[in-house]
Design a protein around this motif. Structure first.
Motif, short mmCIF file in Angstrom:
data_model
loop_
_atom_site.label_atom_id
_atom_site.label_comp_id
_atom_site.label_asym_id
_atom_site.label_seq_id
_atom_site.Cartn_x
_atom_site.Cartn_y
_atom_site.Cartn_z
N UNK A 148 1.40 -6.59 -10.32
CA UNK A 148 1.20 -7.94 -9.80
C UNK A 148 2.41 -8.37 -8.84
N UNK A 149 3.68 -7.94 -9.32
CA UNK A 149 4.91 -8.17 -8.57
C UNK A 149 4.83 -7.46 -7.31
N UNK A 150 4.42 -5.97 -7.33
CA UNK A 150 4.53 -5.20 -6.19
C UNK A 150 3.15 -5.86 -5.11
N UNK A 151 2.28 -6.57 -5.74
CA UNK A 151 1.35 -7.40 -4.66
C UNK A 151 2.02 -8.46 -4.03
N UNK A 152 2.55 -9.19 -4.91
CA UNK A 152 3.22 -10.17 -4.35
C UNK A 152 4.41 -10.30 -3.20
N UNK A 153 5.02 -9.16 -3.60
CA UNK A 153 5.97 -8.62 -2.48
C UNK A 153 5.48 -8.04 -1.14
#
Length: 87
Positions: free
Chosen positions: A6-11
């Motif tokens: 989810x963090x990767x997706x946001x970044x």
């Protein structure tokens, strides 16, 4: 409380908007740092200014003595919870 995916997706989304850039760490190939771009800094500054203006509007009619007293109580609460930056 989110997954690394989810963090990767946001970044990824922020990078696509030109807000951040990924920077490889020269000392550790496994590490990738995320840095705000100049555009990201501009957007952040504008959002922060809007946020402060909203607070100013919300507190405009609050008596200054009440505001100062409330700030003192909140500072004491933070200090009691171990926040040493509240000084």
């Amino acid at each position: 409380m989110v997954t690394s995916g989810a963090i990767t997706n946001r970044i990824d989304r922020m990078e696509a908007k030109g807000l951040v850039e990924r920077v490889r760490d020269s000392g550790d190939r496994r590490t990738v740092r995320i840095r705000l771009t100049e555009h990201g800094h501009q957007v952040t500054r504008a959002a922060f200014a809007d946020h402060l203006a909203d607070y100013a509007r919300l507190l405009a009619d609050v008596d200054q003595d009440v505001a100062a007293s409330t700030a003192g109580v909140l500072r004491q609460l933070l200090e009691n919870l171990g926040d040493t930056a509240a000084h």
